[in-house]
Design a protein around this motif. Sequence first.
Motif, PDB file in Angstrom:
ATOM      1  N   LEU A  85       0.833  -1.209   0.000  1.00 41.39           N
ATOM      2  CA  LEU A  85       0.000   0.000   0.000  1.00 41.39           C
ATOM      3  C   LEU A  85       0.867   1.258   0.000  1.00 41.39           C
ATOM      4  O   LEU A  85       0.545   2.242  -0.671  1.00 41.39           O
ATOM      5  CB  LEU A  85      -0.937   0.002   1.212  1.00 41.39           C
ATOM      6  CG  LEU A  85      -2.003  -1.090   1.260  1.00 41.39           C
ATOM      7  CD1 LEU A  85      -2.923  -0.870   2.464  1.00 41.39           C
ATOM      8  CD2 LEU A  85      -2.826  -1.128  -0.022  1.00 41.39           C
ATOM      9  N   VAL A  86       1.953   1.231   0.771  1.00 41.04           N
ATOM     10  CA  VAL A  86       2.877   2.366   0.778  1.00 41.04           C
ATOM     11  C   VAL A  86       3.461   2.570  -0.619  1.00 41.04           C
ATOM     12  O   VAL A  86       3.529   3.700  -1.138  1.00 41.04           O
ATOM     13  CB  VAL A  86       4.011   2.154   1.801  1.00 41.04           C
ATOM     14  CG1 VAL A  86       5.074   3.237   1.655  1.00 41.04           C
ATOM     15  CG2 VAL A  86       3.458   2.161   3.222  1.00 41.04           C
ATOM     16  N   ALA A  87       3.879   1.473  -1.257  1.00 41.51           N
ATOM     17  CA  ALA A  87       4.445   1.571  -2.607  1.00 41.51           C
ATOM     18  C   ALA A  87       3.428   2.146  -3.583  1.00 41.51           C
ATOM     19  O   ALA A  87       3.759   2.997  -4.417  1.00 41.51           O
ATOM     20  CB  ALA A  87       4.911   0.191  -3.071  1.00 41.51           C
ATOM     21  N   ALA A  88       2.180   1.703  -3.462  1.00 38.50           N
ATOM     22  CA  ALA A  88       1.132   2.222  -4.339  1.00 38.50           C
ATOM     23  C   ALA A  88       0.957   3.724  -4.146  1.00 38.50           C
ATOM     24  O   ALA A  88       0.838   4.486  -5.110  1.00 38.50           O
ATOM     25  CB  ALA A  88      -0.175   1.490  -4.073  1.00 38.50           C
ATOM     26  N   GLY A  89       0.953   4.148  -2.886  1.00 35.34           N
ATOM     27  CA  GLY A  89       0.805   5.569  -2.602  1.00 35.34           C
ATOM     28  C   GLY A  89       1.960   6.398  -3.122  1.00 35.34           C
ATOM     29  O   GLY A  89       1.771   7.507  -3.622  1.00 35.34           O
ATOM     30  N   ASN A  90       3.162   5.856  -3.031  1.00 31.70           N
ATOM     31  CA  ASN A  90       4.345   6.585  -3.491  1.00 31.70           C
ATOM     32  C   ASN A  90       4.395   6.709  -5.010  1.00 31.70           C
ATOM     33  O   ASN A  90       4.969   7.659  -5.551  1.00 31.70           O
ATOM     34  CB  ASN A  90       5.614   5.886  -3.009  1.00 31.70           C
ATOM     35  CG  ASN A  90       5.821   6.013  -1.511  1.00 31.70           C
ATOM     36  OD1 ASN A  90       5.148   6.794  -0.849  1.00 31.70           O
ATOM     37  ND2 ASN A  90       6.741   5.239  -0.958  1.00 31.70           N
ATOM     38  N   LEU A  91       3.788   5.738  -5.706  1.00 32.13           N
ATOM     39  CA  LEU A  91       3.900   5.692  -7.168  1.00 32.13           C
ATOM     40  C   LEU A  91       2.691   6.280  -7.886  1.00 32.13           C
ATOM     41  O   LEU A  91       2.718   6.431  -9.109  1.00 32.13           O
ATOM     42  CB  LEU A  91       4.073   4.235  -7.619  1.00 32.13           C
ATOM     43  CG  LEU A  91       5.402   3.568  -7.272  1.00 32.13           C
ATOM     44  CD1 LEU A  91       5.304   2.053  -7.447  1.00 32.13           C
ATOM     45  CD2 LEU A  91       6.511   4.132  -8.149  1.00 32.13           C
ATOM     46  N   ILE A  92       1.655   6.617  -7.147  1.00 29.59           N
ATOM     47  CA  ILE A  92       0.383   6.966  -7.770  1.00 29.59           C
ATOM     48  C   ILE A  92       0.495   8.135  -8.741  1.00 29.59           C
ATOM     49  O   ILE A  92      -0.178   8.171  -9.770  1.00 29.59           O
ATOM     50  CB  ILE A  92      -0.689   7.231  -6.692  1.00 29.59           C
ATOM     51  CG1 ILE A  92      -2.080   7.266  -7.319  1.00 29.59           C
ATOM     52  CG2 ILE A  92      -0.397   8.500  -5.910  1.00 29.59           C
ATOM     53  CD1 ILE A  92      -3.202   7.248  -6.289  1.00 29.59           C
ATOM     54  N   GLU A  97       0.451   2.850 -13.285  1.00 29.89           N
ATOM     55  CA  GLU A  97       0.316   1.418 -13.597  1.00 29.89           C
ATOM     56  C   GLU A  97       1.065   0.570 -12.581  1.00 29.89           C
ATOM     57  O   GLU A  97       0.585  -0.484 -12.154  1.00 29.89           O
ATOM     58  CB  GLU A  97       0.816   1.139 -15.020  1.00 29.89           C
ATOM     59  CG  GLU A  97      -0.076   1.721 -16.101  1.00 29.89           C
ATOM     60  CD  GLU A  97      -1.503   1.183 -16.048  1.00 29.89           C
ATOM     61  OE1 GLU A  97      -1.677  -0.023 -15.811  1.00 29.89           O
ATOM     62  OE2 GLU A  97      -2.440   1.979 -16.235  1.00 29.89           O
ATOM     63  N   ALA A  98       2.259   1.017 -12.191  1.00 33.03           N
ATOM     64  CA  ALA A  98       3.002   0.292 -11.158  1.00 33.03           C
ATOM     65  C   ALA A  98       2.269   0.376  -9.831  1.00 33.03           C
ATOM     66  O   ALA A  98       2.200  -0.610  -9.077  1.00 33.03           O
ATOM     67  CB  ALA A  98       4.413   0.861 -11.021  1.00 33.03           C
ATOM     68  N   ALA A  99       1.708   1.541  -9.520  1.00 35.27           N
ATOM     69  CA  ALA A  99       0.915   1.696  -8.295  1.00 35.27           C
ATOM     70  C   ALA A  99      -0.254   0.727  -8.305  1.00 35.27           C
ATOM     71  O   ALA A  99      -0.585   0.098  -7.282  1.00 35.27           O
ATOM     72  CB  ALA A  99       0.421   3.134  -8.172  1.00 35.27           C
ATOM     73  N   LEU A 100      -0.877   0.587  -9.464  1.00 37.69           N
ATOM     74  CA  LEU A 100      -2.021  -0.324  -9.594  1.00 37.69           C
ATOM     75  C   LEU A 100      -1.600  -1.771  -9.336  1.00 37.69           C
ATOM     76  O   LEU A 100      -2.334  -2.534  -8.694  1.00 37.69           O
ATOM     77  CB  LEU A 100      -2.613  -0.174 -10.991  1.00 37.69           C
ATOM     78  CG  LEU A 100      -4.027  -0.694 -11.234  1.00 37.69           C
ATOM     79  CD1 LEU A 100      -5.032   0.000 -10.326  1.00 37.69           C
ATOM     80  CD2 LEU A 100      -4.415  -0.506 -12.690  1.00 37.69           C
ATOM     81  N   LYS A 104      -3.283  -4.004  -6.496  1.00 39.78           N
ATOM     82  CA  LYS A 104      -3.963  -5.254  -6.856  1.00 39.78           C
ATOM     83  C   LYS A 104      -3.380  -6.432  -6.084  1.00 39.78           C
ATOM     84  O   LYS A 104      -4.118  -7.330  -5.653  1.00 39.78           O
ATOM     85  CB  LYS A 104      -3.848  -5.495  -8.361  1.00 39.78           C
ATOM     86  CG  LYS A 104      -4.777  -4.637  -9.202  1.00 39.78           C
ATOM     87  CD  LYS A 104      -4.681  -5.005 -10.675  1.00 39.78           C
ATOM     88  CE  LYS A 104      -5.720  -4.259 -11.490  1.00 39.78           C
ATOM     89  NZ  LYS A 104      -5.661  -4.622 -12.924  1.00 39.78           N
ATOM     90  N   TYR A 105      -2.064  -6.436  -5.919  1.00 36.65           N
ATOM     91  CA  TYR A 105      -1.453  -7.525  -5.154  1.00 36.65           C
ATOM     92  C   TYR A 105      -1.925  -7.483  -3.706  1.00 36.65           C
ATOM     93  O   TYR A 105      -2.233  -8.530  -3.115  1.00 36.65           O
ATOM     94  CB  TYR A 105       0.067  -7.443  -5.211  1.00 36.65           C
ATOM     95  CG  TYR A 105       0.712  -8.560  -4.426  1.00 36.65           C
ATOM     96  CD1 TYR A 105       0.700  -9.859  -4.925  1.00 36.65           C
ATOM     97  CD2 TYR A 105       1.294  -8.338  -3.186  1.00 36.65           C
ATOM     98  CE1 TYR A 105       1.251 -10.907  -4.204  1.00 36.65           C
ATOM     99  CE2 TYR A 105       1.857  -9.366  -2.459  1.00 36.65           C
ATOM    100  CZ  TYR A 105       1.837 -10.655  -2.974  1.00 36.65           C
ATOM    101  OH  TYR A 105       2.364 -11.696  -2.246  1.00 36.65           O
ATOM    102  N   ALA A 106      -2.002  -6.299  -3.135  1.00 36.90           N
ATOM    103  CA  ALA A 106      -2.507  -6.183  -1.758  1.00 36.90           C
ATOM    104  C   ALA A 106      -3.906  -6.760  -1.654  1.00 36.90           C
ATOM    105  O   ALA A 106      -4.243  -7.436  -0.674  1.00 36.90           O
ATOM    106  CB  ALA A 106      -2.493  -4.723  -1.325  1.00 36.90           C
ATOM    107  N   LYS A 107      -4.721  -6.535  -2.668  1.00 42.27           N
ATOM    108  CA  LYS A 107      -6.090  -7.077  -2.641  1.00 42.27           C
ATOM    109  C   LYS A 107      -6.077  -8.604  -2.680  1.00 42.27           C
ATOM    110  O   LYS A 107      -6.901  -9.245  -2.027  1.00 42.27           O
ATOM    111  CB  LYS A 107      -6.900  -6.523  -3.808  1.00 42.27           C
ATOM    112  CG  LYS A 107      -8.335  -7.056  -3.825  1.00 42.27           C
ATOM    113  CD  LYS A 107      -9.111  -6.612  -5.054  1.00 42.27           C
ATOM    114  CE  LYS A 107     -10.456  -7.316  -5.126  1.00 42.27           C
ATOM    115  NZ  LYS A 107     -11.228  -6.939  -6.321  1.00 42.27           N
ATOM    116  N   ALA A 119      -7.757   1.539  -1.218  1.00 44.76           N
ATOM    117  CA  ALA A 119      -6.517   1.908  -1.896  1.00 44.76           C
ATOM    118  C   ALA A 119      -6.576   1.531  -3.369  1.00 44.76           C
ATOM    119  O   ALA A 119      -6.216   2.333  -4.243  1.00 44.76           O
ATOM    120  CB  ALA A 119      -5.331   1.221  -1.219  1.00 44.76           C
ATOM    121  N   LEU A 120      -7.049   0.333  -3.666  1.00 44.16           N
ATOM    122  CA  LEU A 120      -7.145  -0.104  -5.058  1.00 44.16           C
ATOM    123  C   LEU A 120      -8.127   0.774  -5.834  1.00 44.16           C
ATOM    124  O   LEU A 120      -7.861   1.158  -6.971  1.00 44.16           O
ATOM    125  CB  LEU A 120      -7.565  -1.576  -5.132  1.00 44.16           C
ATOM    126  CG  LEU A 120      -7.756  -2.149  -6.542  1.00 44.16           C
ATOM    127  CD1 LEU A 120      -6.514  -1.913  -7.405  1.00 44.16           C
ATOM    128  CD2 LEU A 120      -8.095  -3.634  -6.465  1.00 44.16           C
TER     129      LEU A 120
END
Length: 269
Positions: A85-92, A97-100, A104-107, A119-120
Amino acid sequence: MTEPVAREDHVEIADAEFRDRRRGNRGEDRRPGRGRDLDDATLARELLEAPELPEDIEFSDLDPDARRELRTLPKSLAETVGKHLVAAGNLIDTDPEAALAHAKYAKTRASRVPIVREALGLVAYHAGRWQEALAELRAVRRMTRTDQHIAVIADAERALGRPERALDLAKEMQGHKLPRDVEIELKIVAAGARRDLGQVDAAVVSLQGDDLDPRKRDPWSARLFYAYADNLVAAGRTDEALRWFLHAAEADEDDETDAAERAAELANG
């Protein structure tokens, strides 16, 4: 993430399954639709499917409220999900696409945790995946029984070419007690939906009210002033639009909008 996060619910997880995974045992999965055994090949495949985490990502980087919600999971799983989730937030903003991929993996690891679905949904929204954003944020709304993201849901409907549905959601929320920032954001989305339907004058009028005061410096002031100016342009009222773009630029301390550039374009046009 870029939006306030609703964290008013928690999830029930089969702790025994995850304890068995950590010990390398074969534990029975009692959830419907799943196999009885979790073998080494399954675990290896899940690890291979995980997007790579930057080395400097820490679970402690996650918002404290989000960490509390993830504590409904076993500790090691909570930390893994939290880091993604942190990585997704940092990349958004830089690589949606990387954030997604991280969201998605977190889900896949914690689909019943509202913060994960939220988050997703928000990452999908920022990546322009409107249908996926709708599905996830509707799920969060059901799970938490809150309307924290109703404006984002309405805007996704508008992006899918359904402005009438966005207006229906705004009407549905009339009389509901929403956080003020959410209420203003929904007002902005509804004005955009009216403009989509050719109701430009109605869009302008709908944004008027006590909050439309150039002296105000609320967290939503810059966005409201900007939306008002934008709709004034659509209505052909460029002199007024120029003034309101300037008001938006003055209120925009965090540079969230391009109000100054829009004002310059009108002034030079």
